[in-house]
Scaffold this active site. Structure first.
Site, PDB file in Angstrom:
ATOM      1  N   LEU A  80       0.795  -1.311  -0.005  1.00  0.00           N
ATOM      2  CA  LEU A  80       0.013   0.071   0.085  1.00  0.00           C
ATOM      3  C   LEU A  80       0.885   1.305   0.175  1.00  0.00           C
ATOM      4  CD1 LEU A  80      -2.633  -1.025   2.846  1.00  0.00           C
ATOM      5  CD2 LEU A  80      -2.930  -0.958   0.265  1.00  0.00           C
ATOM      6  N   HIS A  81       0.545   2.251  -0.946  1.00  0.00           N
ATOM      7  CA  HIS A  81       1.488   3.546  -0.811  1.00  0.00           C
ATOM      8  C   HIS A  81       0.629   4.629  -1.291  1.00  0.00           C
ATOM      9  CE1 HIS A  81       1.454   2.448  -5.184  1.00  0.00           C
ATOM     10  NE2 HIS A  81       1.832   3.765  -5.238  1.00  0.00           N
ATOM     11  N   ARG A  82      -0.498   4.463  -1.850  1.00  0.00           N
ATOM     12  CA  ARG A  82      -1.331   5.652  -2.297  1.00  0.00           C
ATOM     13  C   ARG A  82      -1.979   6.442  -1.345  1.00  0.00           C
ATOM     14  NH1 ARG A  82      -1.538   5.904  -7.616  1.00  0.00           N
ATOM     15  NH2 ARG A  82      -0.984   3.871  -8.702  1.00  0.00           N
TER      16      ARG A  82
END
Length: 363
Positions: free
Chosen positions: A208-210
């Site tokens: 997850l990075h957004r």
């Protein structure tokens, strides 16, 4: 013929590696393309950059502009100022950019203002989501590009709708997959494999990075809690950025089957993906790799610029509502996940097609 190749962030490295290989292969057979590799320094973790270059066999850049850090605007400006000086000192026939990072857009603008042709590898992909910085980078880059190298028929259609003539569109396939297929025999176990006693097909990989997922603490907590609840106790391996790790600590995310680890090298990360039961992600590029490796993939986004991974591949677009995970996980555990197939021209020969097209078009 002289080409300047731009690399700025980790996703770029996987895309330029096979292009450089194809240029060198062509040169050894009498081709006349020479290249200058410019690393903008957009991704400024020197260790990670070095690891990727070493593992993928990318030669040392001719120059590193060291333009990383700062806000979106500061980074764009730094890249443009430094690349302008670089291009003035080392003129070229063509600037080749890949993907959709800030360096892609910034260097394209500089090149065109200096009356230098631009080729965009991975042109034409669109999410339709203007809140994504990458979408703006794609649109701006494609608005001024001369030669468009595409990964899919959908990308071709997007360009045609914008009035790009077919003579400037080259449907070549996906250089990311060139790298994946070449490097598969070299994948290697990361330390977490033994530390977590992982077994093939019996764990999840989570990325997850957004901002919509990781910057909103309550949203992140709901997502993680749901994933843990639905995982049936299987290990969840989460290579996590230090900033996201701090958020997880702050909101008290703990689970006995969740392993928070540092970001991995390309060969280690894809070893994990290749042997996972499924991948849960909000990345675009990973959905391409899972499609080729036949690994079920759940994308926690409301849109995707890679629709072929859903229409043809193993990916399903779930959205950002944590409640969407339950039916997807039930489908996975019941053995009813779609098998998927590999999109057209994702065959490991894309870079050769790009180089052949450049040689026939620019000579």
């Amino acid at each position: 013929m002289k080409i300047t190749i731009i690399a700025g962030a980790r996703p770029n490295f996987m895309k330029i590696a096979p292009i450089i290989d194809a240029i060198e292969e062509s040169s050894s057979n009498g081709g006349d393309i020479s290249y200058r590799l410019v690393h903008t320094g957009q991704h400024y973790d020197k260790k990670m950059s070095h690891d990727f270059f070493e593992q993928l066999g990318i030669p040392e850049p001719h120059v590193n502009l060291e333009a990383g850090g700062g806000t979106q605007a500061e980074q764009t400006a730094n890249i443009m100022v430094r690349f302008e000086k670089e291009l003035q000192a080392n003129p070229t026939d063509l600037v080749l950019v890949v993907g959709d990072v800030t360096s892609t857009m910034a260097c394209s603008i500089v090149a065109k203002k200096l009356n230098t042709k631009v080729a965009h590898v991975e042109a034409g992909i669109r999410s339709g989501d203007m809140t994504m910085p990458e979408e703006i980078n794609r649109i701006v880059t494609d608005a001024i590009t001369d030669y468009f190298f595409t990964t899919s028929v959908a990308a071709n259609r997007n360009l045609q709708k914008n009035g790009v003539p077919d003579s400037r569109i080259f449907f070549v396939g996906n250089t990311m997959i060139d790298t994946l297929l070449r490097q598969m025999p070299n994948f290697r176990k990361p330390n977490v494999w033994d530390e977590a006693s992982l077994t093939s097909g019996q764990y999840f990989v989570l990325t997850l990075h957004r901002p919509a997922n990781v910057d909103q603490e309550q949203q992140l907590k709901l997502l993680i809690d749901e994933i843990v609840t639905l995982s049936k106790g299987l290990p969840i391996v989460f290579p996590v950025h230090p900033r996201t790790a701090q958020i997880l600590t702050r909101i008290g995310i703990t689970a006995s089957n969740m392993y928070l680890i540092d970001p991995l090298s390309y060969l280690e990360f894809n070893y994990l993906v290749q042997h996972a039961k499924a991948v849960i992600t909000d990345s675009g590029g990973i959905t391409e790799e899972t499609t080729v490796m036949g690994i079920p993939c759940m994308t926690l986004r409301d849109n995707t610029e890679r629709p072929e991974t859903c229409e043809i591949g193993t990916n399903e677009l779930l959205g950002t509502d944590p409640k969407a995970l339950k039916p997807a996980m039930e489908k996975l555990f019941s053995g009813n996940w779609k098998k998927g197939t590999i999109p057209e021209l994702w065959d490991g020969k894309t870079a050769r097609r790009i180089v052949a097209a450049l040689e026939s078009t620019l000579n």
